[in-house]
Design a protein around this motif. Structure first.
Motif, PDB file in Angstrom:
ATOM      1  N   LEU A 382      -5.546  -1.784   3.697  1.00  0.00           N
ATOM      2  CA  LEU A 382      -5.341  -2.835   2.705  1.00  0.00           C
ATOM      3  C   LEU A 382      -4.140  -2.428   1.848  1.00  0.00           C
ATOM      4  O   LEU A 382      -4.159  -1.388   1.192  1.00  0.00           O
ATOM      5  N   PHE A 383      -3.109  -3.245   1.870  1.00  0.00           N
ATOM      6  CA  PHE A 383      -1.899  -2.958   1.111  1.00  0.00           C
ATOM      7  C   PHE A 383      -1.790  -3.917  -0.069  1.00  0.00           C
ATOM      8  O   PHE A 383      -1.700  -5.136   0.118  1.00  0.00           O
ATOM      9  N   HIS A 384      -1.796  -3.341  -1.270  1.00  0.00           N
ATOM     10  CA  HIS A 384      -1.633  -4.131  -2.483  1.00  0.00           C
ATOM     11  C   HIS A 384      -0.158  -4.353  -2.763  1.00  0.00           C
ATOM     12  O   HIS A 384       0.660  -3.427  -2.702  1.00  0.00           O
ATOM     13  N   ASN A 385       0.202  -5.571  -3.081  1.00  0.00           N
ATOM     14  CA  ASN A 385       1.582  -5.936  -3.381  1.00  0.00           C
ATOM     15  C   ASN A 385       1.934  -5.479  -4.797  1.00  0.00           C
ATOM     16  O   ASN A 385       1.272  -5.869  -5.773  1.00  0.00           O
ATOM     17  N   ASN A 386       2.988  -4.672  -4.913  1.00  0.00           N
ATOM     18  CA  ASN A 386       3.386  -4.111  -6.210  1.00  0.00           C
ATOM     19  C   ASN A 386       4.368  -4.992  -6.981  1.00  0.00           C
ATOM     20  O   ASN A 386       4.866  -4.580  -8.035  1.00  0.00           O
ATOM     21  N   HIS A 387       4.667  -6.165  -6.470  1.00  0.00           N
ATOM     22  CA  HIS A 387       5.535  -7.153  -7.143  1.00  0.00           C
ATOM     23  C   HIS A 387       7.007  -6.760  -7.132  1.00  0.00           C
ATOM     24  O   HIS A 387       7.824  -7.432  -7.785  1.00  0.00           O
ATOM     25  N   ASP A 388       7.353  -5.689  -6.429  1.00  0.00           N
ATOM     26  CA  ASP A 388       8.753  -5.232  -6.441  1.00  0.00           C
ATOM     27  C   ASP A 388       9.287  -5.013  -5.026  1.00  0.00           C
ATOM     28  O   ASP A 388      10.258  -4.285  -4.827  1.00  0.00           O
ATOM     29  N   GLY A 389       8.615  -5.635  -4.049  1.00  0.00           N
ATOM     30  CA  GLY A 389       9.016  -5.462  -2.660  1.00  0.00           C
ATOM     31  C   GLY A 389       8.332  -4.312  -1.963  1.00  0.00           C
ATOM     32  O   GLY A 389       8.613  -4.047  -0.786  1.00  0.00           O
TER      33      GLY A 389
END
Length: 751
Positions: A382-389
């Motif tokens: 599960l990869f959480h999106n860090n909002h910075d690419g």
């Protein structure tokens, strides 16, 4: 017709579609990160072992041919020769395979050995399949037309080069005389006669499978295959597809992948004038090979659809190959940003889901990996999106510690609590439903396994899956395809109503209380389909979701029709395969329902092709002939929710002559194998007006109501905007006179 030598039909020539793209030189401006990934993939392919990877049959055949003269005794020679015949067959070298099996039989005779009946039957059936494949190569592949391999075969699909089918018939009849109960031989015999235009009249009564066995449940319009006319009928092996608008010009483009590490990702631009132009090189994609499945996403919320490629499926530990995230640059090119995004991991997979599990307005990624060794697992991620690419992996911390052979993943808010949940389809073990519990107060979002309570663990052998609201009650139901790779005889048994060991799918109806009820039998889906790629849509715009099943398995004998199931008012499903012309016999993989020509009617694109190097086939595009029902198209754009609006829920309220009606749809790309457009194409049946459209935006929790929408219109809807903006989607007219016909060479000699 005078006999002549057979046209060349080697595996290399038959794979021309993939090879022609792969042989292109990369663009000089291709980014370094893309070149680095291409080099990484090339090195992995070069270093794969022919002895540990069962799907490298072309390389294995070469290796076995070199070993054969070195055999030190008769038994070793027999073992090598048998494996060589099989490898040659799988590599697409059908005549060489026949010669190898004949040489094997001669080895027994020359050494005074008596072959037991089991081995005799096995070799006989291998030779029959080689002959059938030869017929397919010389007719359906090398001389392809729009009717090729569409079951039941009609005149244009009959083999003009009959030597393969004639040879197979002789062997299959011999097999049935010795083994009358061999349903696999019986099925293939009927097919062989069909290829010659001699079915059912010349099939012996005791071996005939009656034509009525395959009849559709209702009359249904024919959907012709127009892929050839548009240049989309490329030849390749199994793979994925995305049909969507990558340059925001209002026209749906097509991207396809091929699972072989020699198979080039290909991008076909919809020019809006009835033609597609391949722009693989121009898009900077050369060298990005492999990928059994692909999906679109907008991971960076820039309004441009990106591409996600999943690799390594079925290869077990050899499948530890990195996936690829391709950023859409907005200028017709893509850049591989996998490493920069923190997604450079190496696990075998062909399934994932993009969803905003924590409601922060950015798409996260769950990957279902194929774990085969408990001592050296390939866990799901599960990869959480860090909002910075970039992304951060957090599966275990979120309660998703899964080490299973996962074949399908889907996400949806099944209990309408505003948070998307996860369902995992697993081969050989109970499937798993994870409920999204929300934040735990310690910085993590948690999922809990609620499979037992929900009652959705079966089938134990399954593959693709999806959530959809098939009965329009506002609650997401669940479909899980059964997949157990038995012989083709299991499919024949199911058609004939005989006992079999095949695995049926499951349709689970949502009970609105966190549980589901198995309604497979009531829905008339209690059959053996052996489904790989599949997806859903609305063929006749009646407002009820239908679905198409791409069927098969790697076995070259598994020649079975794909299946189209029409939704009968949310009550049950009707098989319209033969009436609609959907029953392609070659291996069926990724499927997308999409209105390719912007006429309001959904067409069906499917990737056709098998797993072994010689099992190539042409892709198909079934063109919708149209109907009188109404429709609406909605392109949603999130502002607080993710910009692609994945997970947003739509309710279209319409007036009809019979009263009011609600039609529900969730924004996603459909099933777990094949990607339909994110621009939603919603059938409205006999509606007389759209009274309102209600949209639930998952991140903001906003429930937006729109009015004033017209029937048969397309609209851009922005989160929070008070009115929908009409979209001018130009209708396309295709020149279907370009449909390819047979172009036969002189008649080949008998093998």
């Amino acid at each position: 017709m005078e006999a002549a030598e057979a046209p060349a039909v080697g595996a290399a020539e038959l794979a021309v579609g993939a090879a022609s793209a792969a042989s292109l030189e990369p663009s000089p401006s291709q980014p370094e990160s893309t070149r680095k990934m291409a080099a990484r993939l090339a090195a992995i392919s070069q270093n794969m072992s022919v002895w540990t990877n069962p799907f490298l049959s072309d390389r294995r055949a070469d290796a076995l041919a070199k070993l054969l003269p070195k055999a030190t005794n008769v038994q070793e020679r027999i073992d090598i020769a048998m494996n060589l015949g099989i490898a040659l067959l799988q590599a697409g070298k059908s005549e060489d395979s026949l010669n190898a099996f004949t040489a094997l039989e001669e080895t027994f005779t020359a050494n005074g050995l008596i072959m037991n009946k089991k081995l005799q039957g096995e070799i006989r059936m291998k030779k029959a399949v080689a002959l059938l494949r030869l017929g397919e190569q010389e007719n359906c592949i090398a001389n392809h037309n729009a009717q090729s391999c569409i079951f039941p075969l009609e005149t244009a699909a009959y083999h003009q080069f009959p030597r393969g089918s004639r040879g197979a018939i002789a062997l299959l009849e011999q097999q049935l005389r010795q083994h009358p109960a061999d349903l696999g031989a019986r099925w293939l015999l009927n097919l062989a006669y069909m290829t010659l235009g001699q079915y059912p009249d010349q099939v012996a009564a005791e071996w005939l499978i009656p034509a009525k066995t395959f009849a559709s449940d209702i009359d249904f319009p024919r959907f012709p295959d127009i892929a050839g006319a548009l240049g989309l009928d490329t030849e390749a092996l199994a793979g994925g597809c995305i049909v969507d608008d990558f340059d925001n010009d209002g026209f749906l483009d097509v991207v396809t992948s091929t699972w072989s590490l020699d198979g080039q990702l290909r991008y076909f631009h919809n020019d809006g004038n009835g033609k597609f132009t391949e722009r693989t090189r121009e898009a900077g994609l050369i060298g990005l090979v492999g990928g059994l499945n692909i999906q679109q996403t907008d991971y960076n919320n820039d309004g441009l659809l990106d591409i996600w490629i999943m690799r390594g499926a079925w290869f077990e530990k050899d499948g530890r190959i990195p996936a690829s995230l391709l950023r859409n640059n907005g200028d017709g090119t893509f850049t591989d940003v996998t490493e920069a995004a923190g997604l450079l991991r190496s696990h075998p997979t062909q399934t994932s889901t993009w969803f905003d599990y924590d409601g922060d307005g950015w798409l996260d990624l769950f990957i279902g990996n194929e774990s085969t060794d408990p001592n050296d697992p390939d866990p799901c991620e599960l990869f959480h999106n860090n909002h910075d690419g970039t992304f951060t992996e957090c599966a275990v911390a979120s309660g998703l510690d899964v080490k299973e052979f996962v074949k399908g993943v889907t996400s949806a808010d099944y209990d309408n609590d505003g948070r998307p949940d996860l369902y995992l389809s697993i081969q050989g073990a109970p499937n798993r439903l994870f409920h999204n519990e929300g934040p735990d107060g310690q910085g993590h979002w948690k999922f809990s396994d609620v499979t037992a309570r929900a009652g959705v663990s079966e089938p134990l052998f399954s593959f693709p899956t999806w959530f959809f609201d098939y009965d329009n009650d506002g609650w997401e139901d669940l479909f899980v395809a059964g997949y157990s790779p038995h012989a083709v005889g299991e499919i024949a048994a199911d058609y004939l109503g005989l006992p079999n060991k095949g695995v049926q799918p499951k349709l689970y109806h949502n009970n609105h209380d966190g549980t589901f009820t198995d309604v497979t039998t009531e829905a008339h889906l209690n059959h053996v389909y052996l489904t790989m790629g599949c997806n859903f849509g609305d063929l006749d715009n009646d407002g009820w979701l239908d679905f198409y099943l791409g069927t098969g398995n790697p076995d070259l004998a598994m020649l079975i029709p794909k299946r189209m199931l029409r939704n009968a008012g949310g009550k049950y499903f009707q098989d319209v395969t033969t009436a609609g012309g959907f029953g392609h016999l070659q291996k069926g993989h990724a499927v997308a329902f999409a209105d390719i020509d912007n006429d309001g009617q959904q067409d069906v694109f499917a990737v056709i092709g098998g797993a072994f190097p010689g099992d190539v086939a042409h892709k198909v595009l079934f063109h919708n002939p149209g109907n009188t029902n109404h429709w609406v198209k909605l392109k949603l754009e999130g502002t607080k929710s993710n910009r692609a609006a994945i997970g947003s829920r739509i309710k279209v309220n319409v007036a009809t002559p019979d009263g009011t009606r609600a039609i529900y749809k969730t924004v996603n790309s459909g099933g777990s194998f094949g990607s339909s457009p994110l621009r939603q194409e919603i059938g409205l049946g006999n509606a007389t007006a759209i009274t309102s459209v209600e949209i639930f935006w998952p991140a903001s929790g906003l429930r937006q109501t729109l009015t004033g929408l017209a029937l048969d219109g397309a609209y851009h809807v922005r989160e929070g905007q008070p009115a929908a903006e009409p979209m001018d989607l130009k209708r396309i007219t295709f020149d279907l006179t370009a449909l390819p016909a047979h172009h036969h060479h002189a008649m080949p000699a008998s093998p």
